[in-house]
Design a protein around this motif. Structure first.
Motif, PDB file in Angstrom:
ATOM      1  N   VAL A 159       0.736  -1.446   0.099  1.00 14.78           N
ATOM      2  CA  VAL A 159      -0.145  -0.280   0.100  1.00 14.78           C
ATOM      3  C   VAL A 159       0.662   0.895  -0.049  1.00 14.78           C
ATOM      4  O   VAL A 159       2.199   1.859   0.582  1.00 14.78           O
ATOM      5  N   ARG A 160       0.571   1.816  -1.098  1.00 14.42           N
ATOM      6  CA  ARG A 160       1.257   3.390  -1.384  1.00 14.42           C
ATOM      7  C   ARG A 160       1.148   4.079   0.539  1.00 14.42           C
ATOM      8  O   ARG A 160      -0.486   4.475   0.844  1.00 14.42           O
ATOM      9  N   ALA A 163       0.439  10.178   0.611  1.00 15.59           N
ATOM     10  CA  ALA A 163      -0.443  11.263  -0.161  1.00 15.59           C
ATOM     11  C   ALA A 163      -0.399  10.825  -1.880  1.00 15.59           C
ATOM     12  O   ALA A 163      -0.976  11.620  -2.090  1.00 15.59           O
ATOM     13  N   SER A 164      -0.983   8.986  -1.767  1.00 11.94           N
ATOM     14  CA  SER A 164      -1.119   9.102  -3.120  1.00 11.94           C
ATOM     15  C   SER A 164      -3.438   8.741  -3.470  1.00 11.94           C
ATOM     16  O   SER A 164      -3.518   8.727  -2.007  1.00 11.94           O
ATOM     17  N   PRO A 165      -3.252   9.882  -3.586  1.00  8.91           N
ATOM     18  CA  PRO A 165      -4.971   9.682  -4.459  1.00  8.91           C
ATOM     19  C   PRO A 165      -5.960   8.958  -4.325  1.00  8.91           C
ATOM     20  O   PRO A 165      -6.878   8.530  -4.028  1.00  8.91           O
ATOM     21  N   ASP A 166      -5.244   7.558  -4.849  1.00 10.64           N
ATOM     22  CA  ASP A 166      -6.052   5.730  -4.670  1.00 10.64           C
ATOM     23  C   ASP A 166      -5.864   5.944  -3.271  1.00 10.64           C
ATOM     24  O   ASP A 166      -6.216   4.344  -3.567  1.00 10.64           O
ATOM     25  N   ASP A 171      -7.765   0.543  -0.104  1.00  5.04           N
ATOM     26  CA  ASP A 171      -7.612   0.646   1.525  1.00  5.04           C
ATOM     27  C   ASP A 171      -8.540  -0.583   1.088  1.00  5.04           C
ATOM     28  O   ASP A 171      -8.752  -2.094   2.165  1.00  5.04           O
ATOM     29  N   ARG A 172      -9.734  -0.265   0.265  1.00  6.43           N
ATOM     30  CA  ARG A 172     -10.775  -1.026   0.590  1.00  6.43           C
ATOM     31  C   ARG A 172     -10.390  -2.032  -0.494  1.00  6.43           C
ATOM     32  O   ARG A 172     -11.608  -3.291   0.207  1.00  6.43           O
ATOM     33  N   GLY A 203     -13.918   1.225  -7.055  1.00  4.55           N
ATOM     34  CA  GLY A 203     -12.487   2.092  -8.011  1.00  4.55           C
ATOM     35  C   GLY A 203     -12.858   3.524  -8.731  1.00  4.55           C
ATOM     36  O   GLY A 203     -14.153   3.349  -8.985  1.00  4.55           O
ATOM     37  N   PRO A 204     -12.276   3.689  -9.760  1.00  9.52           N
ATOM     38  CA  PRO A 204     -12.960   5.560 -10.162  1.00  9.52           C
ATOM     39  C   PRO A 204     -12.838   5.149 -11.520  1.00  9.52           C
ATOM     40  O   PRO A 204     -12.376   4.105 -12.641  1.00  9.52           O
ATOM     41  N   GLY A 205     -13.877   5.737 -12.320  1.00  6.84           N
ATOM     42  CA  GLY A 205     -13.448   5.718 -13.873  1.00  6.84           C
ATOM     43  C   GLY A 205     -14.719   5.825 -14.688  1.00  6.84           C
ATOM     44  O   GLY A 205     -15.546   4.763 -14.056  1.00  6.84           O
ATOM     45  N   LEU A 206     -14.596   5.684 -15.510  1.00  7.29           N
ATOM     46  CA  LEU A 206     -16.037   5.383 -16.697  1.00  7.29           C
ATOM     47  C   LEU A 206     -16.360   3.666 -16.390  1.00  7.29           C
ATOM     48  O   LEU A 206     -16.869   2.965 -15.982  1.00  7.29           O
TER      49      LEU A 206
END
Length: 318
Positions: A159-160, A163-166, A171-172, A203-206
């Protein structure tokens, strides 16, 4: 024509994927714009089918049409029709399909060149991973990079920092990722897919990162089974059940792409990467395919690559 009307902007398609061509050739094919993002317009066709327009030079896909156009000319909800070799999106865009070059991925041809033995494939993967891990990663690859690149047994180690936006959604995802990786290493497809359901729509994104990751995994498993049928068996019923359970967990566009990947259909650089790996092509060629793949979306390509490498764990010790 009054002051508010204008003719649609004209454009000529350069390439058209086989699925997009067959959909648009159906009598009376029509639908509407499902989504507009930077560089692409997604179209909703009859029978819940989807295809899209992408800028020239974008990776091809069986549902893709490449054409030079301005996405800002098109908006969500506009109607489209296909007739006489033209795709017309309301009064915004008229695409000439008549001279578009058909696209299909190059098939694996075992008679043309011997495929790698599985032991050699594993060595090929390690050589490629040594170079890929020098690149700046995104998405789920961040969580799995130590597993791929340093042999770590524990996904949590990867795990980063905050600071990582992800970091929050990664984590989930970690418990499910852990189980998917372990199931693939144990060559347990049912266990991998059961754990993978927790990642669908996450997670993010289309196309959410979890979907892209699972798509890369299933695409690779499909082609491993097709290439080495004696060593691998991911039953069709198992995949069909997984897709049925995944469908309500994500959006329509992402589900369509996930189902395509599970049935061996993906973006051009993913096909080329798998072909290169299975043929033992030059490492430099595989790395070029990786770079093209990871250029897709914000993190979609990286997520698919993480799925590819997770599935490749199936080959260990075979």
């Amino acid at each position: 024509m009054n002051d508010t009307e204008r003719p649609p902007r004209l454009a000529r398609a350069q390439q058209i994927g086989q699925r997009a061509a067959s959909l648009l050739a159906l009598p009376g094919c029509s639908g509407e714009v499902l989504a507009v993002v930077s560089g692409a317009v997604y179209l909703s066709a009859p029978e819940e089918e989807i295809l899209w327009l992408a800028q020239e030079g974008a990776p091809m896909h069986r549902r893709c049409i490449t054409v030079s156009f301005r996405p800002e000319d098109v908006r969500e909800g506009l109607k489209f029709t296909s007739q006489g070799g033209h795709l017309c999106i309301a009064d915004a865009l008229l695409v000439d399909l008549g001279r578009a070059a058909p696209w299909e991925p190059l098939p694996l041809l075992p008679g043309q060149r011997p495929l790698l033995a599985l032991g050699a494939l594993e060595r090929q993967l390690q050589a490629i991973l040594g170079l890929v891990c020098l690149l700046l990663a995104r998405g789920l690859w961040q969580a799995l990079e130590p597993v791929f690149c340093s042999g770590s047994e524990d996904v949590e180690d990867s795990v980063r920092g905050p600071a990582s936006p992800d970091a929050v959604w990664l984590d989930r995802a970690l418990p499910a990722l852990q189980r998917v990786v372990r199931a693939c290493r144990a060559r347990d497809p049912a266990g991998a897919l059961e754990a993978g359901l927790k990642l669908v729509g996450l997670g993010p994104g289309l196309t959410p990162s979890g979907d892209d990751y699972l798509g890369g995994l299933l695409f690779t498993a499909y082609h491993l089974q097709d290439t080495y049928p004696q060593e691998f068996c991911w039953g069709k019923e198992l995949i069909r059940d997984f897709l049925n359970r995944a469908r309500p967990r994500t959006n329509r566009l992402s589900y369509t792409i996930l189902a395509d990947l599970a049935n061996g259909h993906g973006p051009e650089p993913l096909h080329e990467l798998i072909n290169s790996l299975l043929r033992g092509g030059p490492i430099s060629h595989s790395l070029e395919d990786v770079q093209r793949l990871t250029g897709i979306g914000h993190s979609s390509g990286w997520d698919m690559l993480a799925g590819v490498m997770t599935a490749m764990a199936l080959t260990a010790g075979v």
